[in-house]
Motif scaffolding. Structure first.
Motif, PDB file in Angstrom:
ATOM      1  N   PRO A   1       1.157   5.686  -7.310  1.00  0.00           N
ATOM      2  CA  PRO A   1       2.381   5.142  -7.874  1.00  0.00           C
ATOM      3  C   PRO A   1       2.927   4.111  -6.900  1.00  0.00           C
ATOM      4  O   PRO A   1       2.823   4.290  -5.694  1.00  0.00           O
ATOM      5  CB  PRO A   1       3.307   6.362  -7.945  1.00  0.00           C
ATOM      6  N   ALA A   2       3.481   3.046  -7.439  1.00  0.00           N
ATOM      7  CA  ALA A   2       3.951   1.966  -6.577  1.00  0.00           C
ATOM      8  C   ALA A   2       5.047   2.436  -5.630  1.00  0.00           C
ATOM      9  O   ALA A   2       5.262   1.865  -4.582  1.00  0.00           O
ATOM     10  CB  ALA A   2       4.471   0.828  -7.431  1.00  0.00           C
ATOM     11  N   LEU A   3       5.736   3.500  -6.038  1.00  0.00           N
ATOM     12  CA  LEU A   3       6.864   3.957  -5.233  1.00  0.00           C
ATOM     13  C   LEU A   3       6.404   4.645  -3.965  1.00  0.00           C
ATOM     14  O   LEU A   3       7.095   4.711  -2.983  1.00  0.00           O
ATOM     15  CB  LEU A   3       7.678   4.974  -6.044  1.00  0.00           C
ATOM     16  N   SER A   4       5.216   5.219  -4.048  1.00  0.00           N
ATOM     17  CA  SER A   4       4.806   6.104  -2.980  1.00  0.00           C
ATOM     18  C   SER A   4       4.104   5.314  -1.888  1.00  0.00           C
ATOM     19  O   SER A   4       3.099   4.688  -2.137  1.00  0.00           O
ATOM     20  CB  SER A   4       3.860   7.127  -3.575  1.00  0.00           C
ATOM     21  N   PRO A   5       4.604   5.356  -0.674  1.00  0.00           N
ATOM     22  CA  PRO A   5       3.945   4.571   0.377  1.00  0.00           C
ATOM     23  C   PRO A   5       2.673   5.286   0.819  1.00  0.00           C
ATOM     24  O   PRO A   5       2.635   6.503   0.886  1.00  0.00           O
ATOM     25  CB  PRO A   5       4.982   4.582   1.500  1.00  0.00           C
ATOM     26  N   GLN A   6       1.662   4.518   1.082  1.00  0.00           N
ATOM     27  CA  GLN A   6       0.425   5.120   1.555  1.00  0.00           C
ATOM     28  C   GLN A   6       0.320   4.947   3.045  1.00  0.00           C
ATOM     29  O   GLN A   6       0.704   3.913   3.581  1.00  0.00           O
ATOM     30  CB  GLN A   6      -0.761   4.385   0.939  1.00  0.00           C
ATOM     31  N   THR A   7      -0.269   5.911   3.703  1.00  0.00           N
ATOM     32  CA  THR A   7      -0.627   5.677   5.101  1.00  0.00           C
ATOM     33  C   THR A   7      -1.952   4.931   5.099  1.00  0.00           C
ATOM     34  O   THR A   7      -2.668   4.919   4.088  1.00  0.00           O
ATOM     35  CB  THR A   7      -0.801   7.013   5.852  1.00  0.00           C
ATOM     36  N   VAL A   8      -2.289   4.344   6.243  1.00  0.00           N
ATOM     37  CA  VAL A   8      -3.553   3.584   6.276  1.00  0.00           C
ATOM     38  C   VAL A   8      -4.737   4.528   6.143  1.00  0.00           C
ATOM     39  O   VAL A   8      -5.791   4.145   5.623  1.00  0.00           O
ATOM     40  CB  VAL A   8      -3.674   2.723   7.559  1.00  0.00           C
ATOM     41  N   VAL A   9      -4.567   5.778   6.566  1.00  0.00           N
ATOM     42  CA  VAL A   9      -5.674   6.736   6.412  1.00  0.00           C
ATOM     43  C   VAL A   9      -5.875   7.054   4.931  1.00  0.00           C
ATOM     44  O   VAL A   9      -7.006   7.157   4.446  1.00  0.00           O
ATOM     45  CB  VAL A   9      -5.416   8.016   7.235  1.00  0.00           C
ATOM     46  N   GLU A  10      -4.774   7.190   4.194  1.00  0.00           N
ATOM     47  CA  GLU A  10      -4.896   7.430   2.746  1.00  0.00           C
ATOM     48  C   GLU A  10      -5.583   6.250   2.084  1.00  0.00           C
ATOM     49  O   GLU A  10      -6.438   6.420   1.211  1.00  0.00           O
ATOM     50  CB  GLU A  10      -3.504   7.650   2.141  1.00  0.00           C
ATOM     51  N   LEU A  11      -5.220   5.066   2.512  1.00  0.00           N
ATOM     52  CA  LEU A  11      -5.838   3.857   1.970  1.00  0.00           C
ATOM     53  C   LEU A  11      -7.340   3.877   2.242  1.00  0.00           C
ATOM     54  O   LEU A  11      -8.161   3.594   1.367  1.00  0.00           O
ATOM     55  CB  LEU A  11      -5.196   2.634   2.633  1.00  0.00           C
ATOM     56  N   PHE A  12      -7.691   4.253   3.453  1.00  0.00           N
ATOM     57  CA  PHE A  12      -9.103   4.301   3.858  1.00  0.00           C
ATOM     58  C   PHE A  12      -9.850   5.360   3.057  1.00  0.00           C
ATOM     59  O   PHE A  12     -10.932   5.114   2.525  1.00  0.00           O
ATOM     60  CB  PHE A  12      -9.176   4.607   5.353  1.00  0.00           C
ATOM     61  N   TYR A  13      -9.234   6.551   2.941  1.00  0.00           N
ATOM     62  CA  TYR A  13      -9.893   7.635   2.214  1.00  0.00           C
ATOM     63  C   TYR A  13     -10.149   7.218   0.771  1.00  0.00           C
ATOM     64  O   TYR A  13     -11.220   7.454   0.207  1.00  0.00           O
ATOM     65  CB  TYR A  13      -9.020   8.889   2.264  1.00  0.00           C
ATOM     66  N   GLN A  14      -9.163   6.566   0.212  1.00  0.00           N
ATOM     67  CA  GLN A  14      -9.261   6.211  -1.198  1.00  0.00           C
ATOM     68  C   GLN A  14     -10.275   5.116  -1.458  1.00  0.00           C
ATOM     69  O   GLN A  14     -11.038   5.168  -2.411  1.00  0.00           O
ATOM     70  CB  GLN A  14      -7.889   5.709  -1.641  1.00  0.00           C
TER      71      GLN A  14
END
Length: 1392
Positions: free
Chosen positions: A779-792
């Motif tokens: 969701p656009a509201l939810s900030p991602q950490t860079v690790v979440e970005l990497f995992y995804q």
């Protein structure tokens, strides 16, 4: 190496950090009124796991529904760990009703998911489509899927088929206290409700797809049965509620019958058969309770009952007896005997001292419980009810609430620090912050659906404005303002903390029977329980557990295991002794890249100086119990080190042999936003725990060094090993875990589309990625950490393929095994000392430049893996931020590692075209292309110059690099440097291409001075050839290549070549450019050519005439073929024309006359260009340019007659023309140079024309007065009387011809007059007017008369009477003449 797991679990809060959970509200209003004295039930929660949630290839894999009830509301959320479900949250509201405990039950059939809800006044059934029926295709490839709640709004829930009101019994008051519901095999919905009068009421709804009415059955003991059992329906201890009031219900369908288990207030468990409506079993639970005195008198209000069924153990029941200070779980097994009789076998009794049980769950092996202790903290534990050691429960480490005090460093801004804590990914849910903000702003306005960043701004504005409004002073010191900030921010923080605590209140616990996944259901979110790694378990364990442990999975050696446990106890003491201040200092030291060892020493100094509780002494005593501290430390360090020999995911992607269905399922496994959140938070918690562990271990090691031999049995050698090996390893691990912790909490930035496009282009240049997965699926509201970005975007795929390369694809998705594997592999992918470089690559692909720079900064001093790759990444960041020079520095530093690191090898390995000789050259080529793409030519030049030194033995690479340098110098306008690069190029064909480009570009820029002045050593002919071919191939007026070539030759004093060039230019201008401008240029060209030849010694002053329409062969050009494909034969050798100076002068004169013509008569420019000399004379005469015409005639030795005739004609026209003709004449008269005779009176154009004619006749004399004769002839032929000056001048030249002309035109009078005058002249009277030097005399030379013409005249005169007098005059004059001739002749003869 797989990480060792303990039996304990750790709670990971997978809360979605959305500002508001989007629940769709559905109200089911049956028109009921609230019951008087309504009972309030505590909030509760539960969950339903799909039967196929453990199967990888199922639509429902890892999918479950959880709910919570509060008053008249049920909130249902469907969640999946594999895909994001849309429209997955719904809120059901039942006005004036209260949802009963156990009042929500979900069951699935083949086609439907059915939700049964019981309230105190009504029962409801929701029939929803089963997920497998919602997707026609078996293959579901989207990352988003519709939830089963998508169409819940379309159901008419008030219909009788969906809802029914519970009929009230006669005289019954109050409402049911608890309930259980189930779906029979025939599709009927049964709701068993605990009747307030004791016993059970079962309400049944017919199957949802058939018509029918609601039926009600009451299950109550008959008086006969009551007497037999020795039980009287009297109130217990004078209380009003009946003894058989059911406090907990459970139902199980067995062999076509439904068994209803009821735990009653009198501590008895009763089992009813629904089919037979009879009580089949009754058991007193107090029998299983030791020391049960006094319990019998207590009402069992808090008792709970749970069932579990498995194929191996059959049906088990767990009964919780709520007794103050000694609650007890009793596990019983239902055993069937013959004749439909049943009995209970006691399996085990388990005790717990926790006060308030919130919920518990029974599985086929374990009991899981969640309690709330006196301080309102959540406690979760579990135990295997058959196999346990001394009834000891296993620990679950729940997440503590965020710390109550926020530590603010001296150098930190309070606002920044508080915002960082509030909005860090681990601590607060957005709804807690939103609620706190609303209270803080005194509820002035509702906060609508805002994004995370907006929320941050709103919070800042609210707190700051509150602060501003409270300030009354206008001036105060920095320190006072800081204090105010801390005060207001801590107030807001406390508010958030309060709401977070409320949202974290546990309501229930769920364990999936298919995957063994355990979830804690809280008021505001769901948290997941993950198996705890052994090291984390030791560090987090409560003291009483740690002291009772005897072995650890970290090592198999029992001796080392004992030492490890002792060592961990010491670490716990160290941990307690480290003050918050010192912990903060240690954190700062790591952030600022100071030595962890030095920081640990400082902490130790502080501990020693502030040791009030003799902690150090306790530690020293404990250390002496450790037999082999080295081995224990080695075991712990080995367990924490995530370094691997091979790279994760090195086996490549998911094996292609698998079916498409399988590959799609794997591509989604653990891919939903909640799974991403859970996995990445688990890594973060692991990193945080282990960073503290390493910190304490490092301090302990320093303490060992300080104690020295006092605690070491081994002495010096061990101390040396500690100092040289273990302390550096601990320090390295501490830095690594600090890095993991930092990146796990570092938020990813949102990136504008244009930057994404630019980055994509750079990646394409580097051939690293076709399309990085930039979609975030969050969701656009939810900030991602860079690790979440990497995992995804990258890691999940690698991890899943790694797991499935080692196990069978049809194995069940066992939660503990799978999730611990995923977390461990993700941590390994992030581990900086592993060879894989996927994490920084992902940051670069997703434009997270700031985070990438910080990552490289943090690993810089201590990580010795992928050094070159990190420098390369840093270079990329600098490039993106416009710091080109720094980027270049980084790229150069990375070059040394090209052949050693996998990422750089991949970067260079994809070079297909012109494979460079060495990897380093390939690397330079890639970087050069990148710099070119970004548009930094200066840096390209710098790097290419460096690369040339690398390519010493590779001519091709050198040539390509020199060409690159040349190109960029040329683009930048560095002409001399470009020329220099061109001369250095070892490849002649490339050199020629560069030369051609240099010529063209400098010409276009009009920088001809540079072009001409370069020396062109060994390239002279090529330059000439290039300029010539361009000169001949391009438009003459648009490009000035001929002038360039002329300048080039002049500069080299090659005048003949220069002359040839200009002559050729002139020739082509004449042929191709038929304009006045072209003619002007042609004149200039011929003048220049003349100048050149005049500068050479006369014998060399010649040129070869360029052939018209010749084919100019370029050096190096391929041979041409004819239409048959054959090579064309050699061109025929033409005759060569040599042109000397005089030839050029002729051409010049001719071209100048053309120009003059065009200037005076522009239309004739088109024909003048190719006109010959004769044609030009005619054209010039026609236009009135007589000077030019005469000049041409003289140059080409042409007869002047045409010029004189033309001028004469013009004089005639003027003579007889009108005023207009006079005016027109001035224009051409002006173009001819008249002799400057001063006229006293004003003359007309006619006079001027005659004067011009007269001057020409004087200036251009001709043999026998030919010019006069043609003028007179012209005049007479037009019947124009001859001017006196003309007759006078011609008489002196050729009187005889004049006489003949008179006769020809029958001018007899004039002819007779002429004869008379001429005879007189011969006789000595006016002889000078006839060009006679001396008249007739004996001494003078002979004279003569035109006798024939005179005879003709006399003859003509004699024939007419009118001319007789003239005739006589002429005859008389002739007779006089004859007499004199006779005399003179005699005298001459006498003297001879």
């Amino acid at each position: 190496m797989a990480a060792a797991l303990e039996r304990s679990f750790i709670e990971i809060c997978g809360f979605e950090r959305e500002t508001l959970h989007r629940f769709r509200e559905v109200t089911v209003n049956l028109g009921l009124n609230a019951l008087p004295g309504g009972v309030k039930f505590p909030d509760s929660a539960g969950a339903f796991h799909y039967e196929e949630s453990g199967k990888l290839l199922s639509v429902t894999s890892n999918r479950f529904i959880h709910w919570s009830t509060s008053g008249d509301t049920v909130q249902l959320v469907e969640q999946s760990l594999d895909t994001n479900l849309l429209n997955n949250a719904v809120k059901l509201k039942f006005p004036h009703c209260t949802v009963l405990p156990g009042g929500v039950v979900i069951q699935e059939t083949l086609n439907n998911v059915i939700i049964l809800v019981s309230t105190n006044q009504s029962v409801h059934r929701l029939v929803l489509p089963h997920p497998t029926r919602m997707y026609r295709s078996e293959l579901v490839t989207e990352l988003h899927m519709q939830s089963i709640f998508t169409d819940v709004g379309k159901l008419s829930l008030q219909d009788p088929s969906h809802s029914a009101v519970i009929p009230s019994s006669v005289g019954q008051t109050g409402s049911p206290s608890t309930s259980a519901a189930w779906l029979s095999q025939s599709g009927e919905a049964h709701y068993s409700l605990a009747s307030p009068a004791g016993g059970i009421m079962v309400v049944t709804l017919p199957p949802h797809d058939t018509q029918g009415s609601v039926s009600v059955v009451e299950l109550k003991r008959s008086s006969m049965m009551q007497r037999l059992s020795g039980w009287m329906p009297t109130a217990i201890r004078g209380e009003q509620s009946p003894a058989d009031l059911v406090v907990s219900l459970a139902v199980r369908e067995l062999e076509e019958d439904s068994f209803i288990f009821a735990l009653c207030q009198d501590h008895k468990l009763r089992m009813w058969s629904f089919r037979e409506q009879a009580c089949l079993l009754e058991a007193d639970m107090l029998e299983y309770m030791p020391a049960c005195k006094g319990v019998k008198r207590l009402a069992g209000q808090g008792h709970r009952l749970r069932l579990a069924f498995s194929s191996t153990t059959g049906l088990c029941l767990a009964v919780y007896m709520a007794v103050p200070q000694r609650g007890q779980f009793t596990v019983l097994q239902l055993v069937a005997t013959d004749n439909n009789r049943y009995s209970l076998d006691h399996i085990s009794s388990l005790f717990t001292t926790q006060e308030t049980l919130v919920d518990f769950t029974l599985t086929s092996t374990d009991i899981w419980g969640v309690w709330v202790d006196d301080s309102n903290a959540t406690v979760v534990k579990y135990i295997n009810f058959e196999h346990n050691t001394a009834g000891q429960w296993n620990q679950v480490f729940v997440q503590p609430l965020p710390e109550e005090e926020v530590h603010i460093g001296v150098d930190q801004d309070p606002r920044e620090t508080y915002l960082e804590v509030l909005f860090s990914p681990l601590r607060f849910t957005a709804s807690a912050i939103v609620k706190a903000l609303q209270i803080y702003r005194r509820g002035s306005e509702r906060i609508s659906d805002v994004s995370w960043d907006t929320l941050k701004k709103e919070v800042t504005v609210a707190v700051e404005s509150e602060l501003q409004s409270s300030v009354t002073e206008f001036e105060f010191s920095q320190e006072e303002y800081r204090q105010l900030q801390v005060e207001f921010w801590s107030k807001f923080y406390a508010c958030c903390l309060q709401y977070q605590e409320a949202l974290s209140m546990p309501l229930g616990l769920t364990v999936s029977q298919h995957t063994d996944m355990v979830c804690l259901l809280k008021k505001g979110f769901v948290s997941f329980l993950l198996p705890c790694f052994a090291v984390d378990h030791l560090y987090l364990s409560y003291d009483e557990y740690l002291f009772s442990e005897e072995e650890t999975p970290i090592t198999e050696d029992p001796e080392v295991g004992r030492d490890v446990l002792q060592l961990v106890q010491c670490l716990r003491l160290v941990s307690d002794a480290v003050s918050g201040e010192m912990a903060y200092e240690m954190e700062k030291a790591l952030e600022h890249l100071q030595s962890p060892e030095r920081a640990a020493e400082l902490v130790l100094e502080n501990m020693l100086s502030n040791d009030n509780d003799n902690v150090i002494e306790d530690i020293q005593n404990k250390l002496q119990d450790i037999r082999n501290p080295m081995a224990a430390m080695m075991a712990l360090l080995r367990e924490m080190d995530l370094e691997m020999d091979s790279e994760v995911g090195a086996e490549g992607p998911i094996t292609p042999g698998q079916s498409l269905n399988m590959r799609i399922s794997l591509s989604q496994l653990y891919g939903s936003s909640s799974a991403v959140s859970v996995v990445c938070q688990a890594v973060c918690h692991m990193a945080m725990t282990r960073a503290l562990f390493c910190r304490d271990l490092l301090i302990l090691q320093k303490l060992y060094l300080r104690f020295g031999d006092n605690v070491f049995l081994g002495g010096g050698a061990q101390l040396l090993q500690l100092q040289q090996d273990l302390i550096p390893r601990s320090s390295h691990l501490l830095s690594s875990y600090y890095l993991l912790k930092h990146i796990s909490q570092s938020l990813a930035s949102s990136v504008p589309v244009d930057i994404i496009d630019a980055n994509l282009q750079h990646l394409t240049v580097l051939e690293l990625s076709d399309t990085p997965a930039l979609s975030t699926n969050r969701p656009a509201l939810s900030p991602q950490t860079v690790v979440e970005l990497f995992y995804q975007t990258a890691a999940r795929k690698i991890i899943i393929s790694q797991i499935y390369s080692q196990q069978q694809s049809n194995s069940l998705l066992h939660w503990s095994h799978m999730i611990s594997n995923v977390v461990n592999l993700l941590a390994q992918l992030l581990w900086p000392s592993n060879p894989g470089f996927q994490f920084p690559e992902c940051l670069m692909a997703n434009c997270q430049y700031t985070q990438l720079q910080e990552y490289v900064r943090l690993i810089g001093p201590w990580c010795q893996v992928n050094i070159g790759s990190c420098r390369f990444m840093l270079g990329q960041c600098y490039l993106a931020n416009g710091e080109g020079q720094k980027a270049l520095q980084c790229f150069q530093e990375a070059a040394t590692e090209v052949e050693k690191e996998e990422f750089l090898m991949r970067l260079t390995g994809s070079e297909e075209e012109e494979a460079a000789s060495t990897p380093r050259l390939q690397y330079y080529n890639k970087v050069l292309r990148l710099l070119e793409d970004v548009g930094l030519p200066e840096l390209v030049i710098q790097l290419a110059s460096l690369a040339i030194t690398e390519a010493a033995n590779d001519v091709n690479s050198q040539a390509a690099l020199w060409t690159r340098i040349f190109k960029h110098h040329l683009d930048l306008g560095h002409n001399s440097e470009a020329y220099e690069a061109l001369t250095q190029n070892p490849d002649s064909s490339m050199q020629l291409d560069c030369l051609r480009q240099l010529v063209v570009v400098l010409c276009e820029r009009s920088q001809l001075q540079d072009l001409v002045q370069f020396s062109y050593v060994n390239l002279h002919d090529e330059v000439v050839s290039i300029i010539e071919s361009r000169a001949r191939g391009l438009d003459l007026l648009a490009h000035n290549y001929y002038e360039l070539l002329y300048a080039f030759h002049i500069n080299r004093h090659n005048y003949r070549k220069a002359g040839t060039v200009m002559f050729e230019f002139g020739m082509r201008l004449g042929r191709e450019v038929r304009t006045r401008l072209g003619l002007q240029k042609q004149v200039n060209c011929y003048l220049a050519a003349l100048n050149c030849l005049r500068l050479i010694r006369p014998e060399y002053a010649w040129i070869v005439q360029p052939a018209s329409g010749a084919v100019y062969e370029r050096p190096g050009a391929s041979p041409k073929r004819n239409s048959d494909g054959e090579f064309s034969s050699e061109p025929v050798k033409r005759q060569v024309d040599i042109l000397e100076l005089k030839d050029l002068e002729k051409e010049y004169i001719l071209s100048r006359s053309r120009l003059t013509l065009a200037q005076h008569h522009p239309p004739s420019a088109a024909i003048a260009g190719s006109a010959s000399a004769v044609e030009m004379v005619a054209l010039l005469v026609q236009t009135g340019l007589f000077d030019s015409a005469l000049s041409v005639c003289q140059t080409f030795k042409l007869n002047l007659t045409s010029v004189f005739e033309g001028l004469t004609f013009k004089c005639i026209k003027l003579q007889f023309g009108g005023e207009e003709t006079q005016n027109e004449a001035w224009s051409w008269l002006a173009a001819n140079q008249l002799s400057s005779v001063v006229n006293t009176k004003e003359s007309s154009a006619t006079d001027e024309a005659w004067r011009l004619l007269a001057s020409y006749l004087d200036r251009y004399p001709s043999a026998n007065g030919q010019h006069h004769r043609c003028v007179i002839n012209k005049l007479l032929s037009h019947g124009v009387p001859l001017p006196d000056w003309l007759i006078k001048s011609y008489k002196a030249v050729d009187a005889a011809s004049l006489l003949r002309l008179y006769l020809n035109f029958d001018l007899l009078d004039a002819a007779a007059e002429l004869v008379l005058e001429y005879v007189d002249a011969l006789l000595g009277k006016g002889h000078q007017y006839y060009g006679i030097e001396r008249p007739l005399s004996a001494t003078a030379s002979s004279v003569w008369l035109p006798y024939t013409s005179i005879d003709q005249l006399l003859q003509t005169l004699s024939e007419t009477q009118t001319n007789s007098s003239i005739y006589n005059k002429v005859r008389d004059k002739l007779e006089d003449y004859y007499k004199l001739v006779e005399q003179t002749t005699k005298r001459r003869l006498v003297t001879r």
